[in-house]
Design a protein around this motif. Sequence first.
Motif, PDB file in Angstrom:
ATOM      1  N   ASP A  76       0.875  -1.474  -0.215  1.00  0.00           N
ATOM      2  CA  ASP A  76       0.015  -0.074   0.123  1.00  0.00           C
ATOM      3  C   ASP A  76       0.887   1.356   0.105  1.00  0.00           C
ATOM      4  O   ASP A  76       0.300   2.306  -0.370  1.00  0.00           O
ATOM      5  CB  ASP A  76      -0.812   0.015   1.149  1.00  0.00           C
ATOM      6  CG  ASP A  76      -2.084  -0.920   1.229  1.00  0.00           C
ATOM      7  OD1 ASP A  76      -2.376  -1.644   0.195  1.00  0.00           O
ATOM      8  OD2 ASP A  76      -2.614  -1.353   2.203  1.00  0.00           O
ATOM      9  N   GLN A  77       2.184   1.267   0.573  1.00  0.00           N
ATOM     10  CA  GLN A  77       2.896   2.257   0.561  1.00  0.00           C
ATOM     11  C   GLN A  77       3.529   2.808  -0.942  1.00  0.00           C
ATOM     12  O   GLN A  77       3.594   4.114  -1.091  1.00  0.00           O
ATOM     13  CB  GLN A  77       4.066   2.143   1.391  1.00  0.00           C
ATOM     14  CG  GLN A  77       3.915   1.896   2.878  1.00  0.00           C
ATOM     15  CD  GLN A  77       5.275   1.869   3.645  1.00  0.00           C
ATOM     16  OE1 GLN A  77       5.631   0.512   3.734  1.00  0.00           O
ATOM     17  NE2 GLN A  77       5.927   2.681   4.199  1.00  0.00           N
ATOM     18  N   LEU A  78       3.141   1.875  -1.750  1.00  0.00           N
ATOM     19  CA  LEU A  78       3.784   2.230  -3.026  1.00  0.00           C
ATOM     20  C   LEU A  78       2.831   3.383  -3.801  1.00  0.00           C
ATOM     21  O   LEU A  78       3.280   4.209  -4.404  1.00  0.00           O
ATOM     22  CB  LEU A  78       3.894   1.084  -4.019  1.00  0.00           C
ATOM     23  CG  LEU A  78       4.814   0.080  -3.423  1.00  0.00           C
ATOM     24  CD1 LEU A  78       4.673  -1.258  -4.461  1.00  0.00           C
ATOM     25  CD2 LEU A  78       6.353   0.712  -3.320  1.00  0.00           C
ATOM     26  N   ASP A  79       1.471   3.253  -3.522  1.00  0.00           N
ATOM     27  CA  ASP A  79       0.563   4.326  -3.953  1.00  0.00           C
ATOM     28  C   ASP A  79       0.796   5.601  -3.363  1.00  0.00           C
ATOM     29  O   ASP A  79       1.017   6.540  -4.020  1.00  0.00           O
ATOM     30  CB  ASP A  79      -0.749   4.068  -3.841  1.00  0.00           C
ATOM     31  CG  ASP A  79      -1.214   2.790  -4.593  1.00  0.00           C
ATOM     32  OD1 ASP A  79      -0.638   2.501  -5.759  1.00  0.00           O
ATOM     33  OD2 ASP A  79      -2.007   1.903  -4.106  1.00  0.00           O
ATOM     34  N   ILE A  80       1.133   5.713  -2.146  1.00  0.00           N
ATOM     35  CA  ILE A  80       1.560   6.895  -1.557  1.00  0.00           C
ATOM     36  C   ILE A  80       2.756   7.466  -1.922  1.00  0.00           C
ATOM     37  O   ILE A  80       2.958   8.646  -2.036  1.00  0.00           O
ATOM     38  CB  ILE A  80       1.630   6.618   0.100  1.00  0.00           C
ATOM     39  CG1 ILE A  80       0.517   5.895   0.677  1.00  0.00           C
ATOM     40  CG2 ILE A  80       2.400   7.859   0.820  1.00  0.00           C
ATOM     41  CD1 ILE A  80       0.430   5.392   2.173  1.00  0.00           C
ATOM     42  N   ILE A  81       3.861   6.537  -2.066  1.00  0.00           N
ATOM     43  CA  ILE A  81       4.998   7.220  -2.770  1.00  0.00           C
ATOM     44  C   ILE A  81       4.819   7.636  -4.144  1.00  0.00           C
ATOM     45  O   ILE A  81       5.459   8.772  -4.426  1.00  0.00           O
ATOM     46  CB  ILE A  81       6.150   5.901  -2.841  1.00  0.00           C
ATOM     47  CG1 ILE A  81       6.519   5.590  -1.574  1.00  0.00           C
ATOM     48  CG2 ILE A  81       7.254   6.286  -3.881  1.00  0.00           C
ATOM     49  CD1 ILE A  81       7.309   4.167  -1.588  1.00  0.00           C
ATOM     50  N   LEU A  82       3.799   6.936  -4.915  1.00  0.00           N
ATOM     51  CA  LEU A  82       3.416   7.453  -6.216  1.00  0.00           C
ATOM     52  C   LEU A  82       2.889   9.062  -6.032  1.00  0.00           C
ATOM     53  O   LEU A  82       3.414  10.105  -6.780  1.00  0.00           O
ATOM     54  CB  LEU A  82       2.606   6.785  -7.249  1.00  0.00           C
ATOM     55  CG  LEU A  82       3.078   5.720  -7.845  1.00  0.00           C
ATOM     56  CD1 LEU A  82       2.106   4.735  -8.469  1.00  0.00           C
ATOM     57  CD2 LEU A  82       4.073   6.211  -8.771  1.00  0.00           C
ATOM     58  N   GLU A  83       1.925   9.134  -5.069  1.00  0.00           N
ATOM     59  CA  GLU A  83       1.351  10.500  -4.684  1.00  0.00           C
ATOM     60  C   GLU A  83       2.297  11.431  -4.457  1.00  0.00           C
ATOM     61  O   GLU A  83       2.252  12.684  -4.939  1.00  0.00           O
ATOM     62  CB  GLU A  83       0.336  10.192  -3.887  1.00  0.00           C
ATOM     63  CG  GLU A  83      -0.727  11.377  -3.785  1.00  0.00           C
ATOM     64  CD  GLU A  83      -1.421  11.779  -5.202  1.00  0.00           C
ATOM     65  OE1 GLU A  83      -1.660  12.943  -5.450  1.00  0.00           O
ATOM     66  OE2 GLU A  83      -1.545  10.946  -5.886  1.00  0.00           O
ATOM     67  N   LYS A  84       3.262  11.085  -3.317  1.00  0.00           N
ATOM     68  CA  LYS A  84       3.904  11.940  -2.852  1.00  0.00           C
ATOM     69  C   LYS A  84       5.324  12.639  -3.853  1.00  0.00           C
ATOM     70  O   LYS A  84       5.469  13.668  -3.761  1.00  0.00           O
ATOM     71  CB  LYS A  84       4.678  11.570  -1.817  1.00  0.00           C
ATOM     72  CG  LYS A  84       3.721  11.197  -0.503  1.00  0.00           C
ATOM     73  CD  LYS A  84       4.484  10.644   0.699  1.00  0.00           C
ATOM     74  CE  LYS A  84       5.544  11.234   1.219  1.00  0.00           C
ATOM     75  NZ  LYS A  84       6.224  10.562   2.456  1.00  0.00           N
ATOM     76  N   SER A  85       5.274  11.609  -4.947  1.00  0.00           N
ATOM     77  CA  SER A  85       6.432  11.937  -6.156  1.00  0.00           C
ATOM     78  C   SER A  85       6.231  13.190  -6.871  1.00  0.00           C
ATOM     79  O   SER A  85       6.771  13.779  -7.713  1.00  0.00           O
ATOM     80  CB  SER A  85       6.605  10.818  -6.757  1.00  0.00           C
ATOM     81  OG  SER A  85       5.629  10.397  -7.799  1.00  0.00           O
ATOM     82  N   LYS A  86       4.742  13.512  -6.716  1.00  0.00           N
ATOM     83  CA  LYS A  86       4.265  14.560  -7.493  1.00  0.00           C
ATOM     84  C   LYS A  86       4.739  16.106  -7.019  1.00  0.00           C
ATOM     85  O   LYS A  86       4.831  17.127  -7.541  1.00  0.00           O
ATOM     86  CB  LYS A  86       2.769  14.631  -7.826  1.00  0.00           C
ATOM     87  CG  LYS A  86       2.109  13.503  -8.467  1.00  0.00           C
ATOM     88  CD  LYS A  86       0.780  13.060  -8.400  1.00  0.00           C
ATOM     89  CE  LYS A  86       0.459  11.988  -9.184  1.00  0.00           C
ATOM     90  NZ  LYS A  86      -0.895  11.917  -8.979  1.00  0.00           N
ATOM     91  N   THR A  87       5.236  16.085  -5.880  1.00  0.00           N
ATOM     92  CA  THR A  87       5.567  17.188  -5.371  1.00  0.00           C
ATOM     93  C   THR A  87       7.026  16.942  -4.579  1.00  0.00           C
ATOM     94  O   THR A  87       7.606  18.229  -4.247  1.00  0.00           O
ATOM     95  CB  THR A  87       4.535  17.640  -3.993  1.00  0.00           C
ATOM     96  OG1 THR A  87       4.595  16.671  -3.102  1.00  0.00           O
ATOM     97  CG2 THR A  87       3.303  17.881  -4.547  1.00  0.00           C
ATOM     98  N   LYS A  88       7.595  15.751  -4.449  1.00  0.00           N
ATOM     99  CA  LYS A  88       8.852  15.648  -3.768  1.00  0.00           C
ATOM    100  C   LYS A  88       9.291  14.156  -4.442  1.00  0.00           C
ATOM    101  O   LYS A  88       8.775  13.226  -4.590  1.00  0.00           O
ATOM    102  CB  LYS A  88       8.765  15.482  -2.368  1.00  0.00           C
ATOM    103  CG  LYS A  88      10.089  15.489  -1.847  1.00  0.00           C
ATOM    104  CD  LYS A  88       9.614  15.485  -0.104  1.00  0.00           C
ATOM    105  CE  LYS A  88      10.792  15.762   0.813  1.00  0.00           C
ATOM    106  NZ  LYS A  88      10.497  15.759   2.340  1.00  0.00           N
ATOM    107  N   ALA A  89      10.409  14.242  -4.737  1.00  0.00           N
ATOM    108  CA  ALA A  89      11.575  13.178  -5.331  1.00  0.00           C
ATOM    109  C   ALA A  89      11.417  12.027  -4.309  1.00  0.00           C
ATOM    110  O   ALA A  89      11.582  12.657  -3.032  1.00  0.00           O
ATOM    111  CB  ALA A  89      12.733  13.288  -5.613  1.00  0.00           C
ATOM    112  N   GLN A  90      11.113  10.846  -4.705  1.00  0.00           N
ATOM    113  CA  GLN A  90      10.953   9.765  -3.603  1.00  0.00           C
ATOM    114  C   GLN A  90      12.040   8.876  -4.110  1.00  0.00           C
ATOM    115  O   GLN A  90      12.409   8.565  -5.175  1.00  0.00           O
ATOM    116  CB  GLN A  90       9.790   8.981  -3.942  1.00  0.00           C
ATOM    117  CG  GLN A  90       8.654   9.884  -3.548  1.00  0.00           C
ATOM    118  CD  GLN A  90       8.353  10.485  -2.125  1.00  0.00           C
ATOM    119  OE1 GLN A  90       8.356   9.721  -1.202  1.00  0.00           O
ATOM    120  NE2 GLN A  90       8.477  11.759  -1.861  1.00  0.00           N
ATOM    121  N   LEU A  91      12.797   8.382  -3.023  1.00  0.00           N
ATOM    122  CA  LEU A  91      13.924   7.234  -3.503  1.00  0.00           C
ATOM    123  C   LEU A  91      13.701   5.837  -2.716  1.00  0.00           C
ATOM    124  O   LEU A  91      13.389   5.920  -1.569  1.00  0.00           O
ATOM    125  CB  LEU A  91      15.301   7.841  -2.952  1.00  0.00           C
ATOM    126  CG  LEU A  91      16.121   8.702  -3.903  1.00  0.00           C
ATOM    127  CD1 LEU A  91      15.453   9.944  -4.203  1.00  0.00           C
ATOM    128  CD2 LEU A  91      17.591   9.077  -3.085  1.00  0.00           C
TER     129      LEU A  91
END
Length: 128
Positions: A29-44
């Motif tokens: 489930d965290q992967l969807d959150i990472i995708l959404e957060k990547s729209k405003t901040k890079a995710q590694l």
Amino acid sequence: MGLFNKLFSGSSEPKEEKVLPWLPLNTIDQLDIILEKSKTKAQLIFKHSTRCGISRMVMNQFVSAYDLEMNVDLYYLDLLSFRDVSNEVGYKFQVMHQSPQLLVIKNGVVVAHESHGAINEMDFAQLI
């Protein structure tokens, strides 16, 4: 014995350990959150095999070189403990599984990914 210890153990002063702002990645489930957060901040996402010496070496080099001032979210995935999450990372982001592996996600897509020693050659200034 004191001279022998000095020669082979390095400094007697304790080394200050660098602590990265790791976020544990342990559910799909965290992967969807990472995708959404990547729209405003890079995710590694750093995928690490805890049983692999090469993975440990690359991770240590990554930690040593990591710029704590980077404006990113940094996720740590223990792929042996969370194999289902590791598999889903490959499917969701369309990258072939490797270990160790680092993915850079921006605006909902993987803009870069590397594995093994190439992780430490990534130019984050250009990617983030």
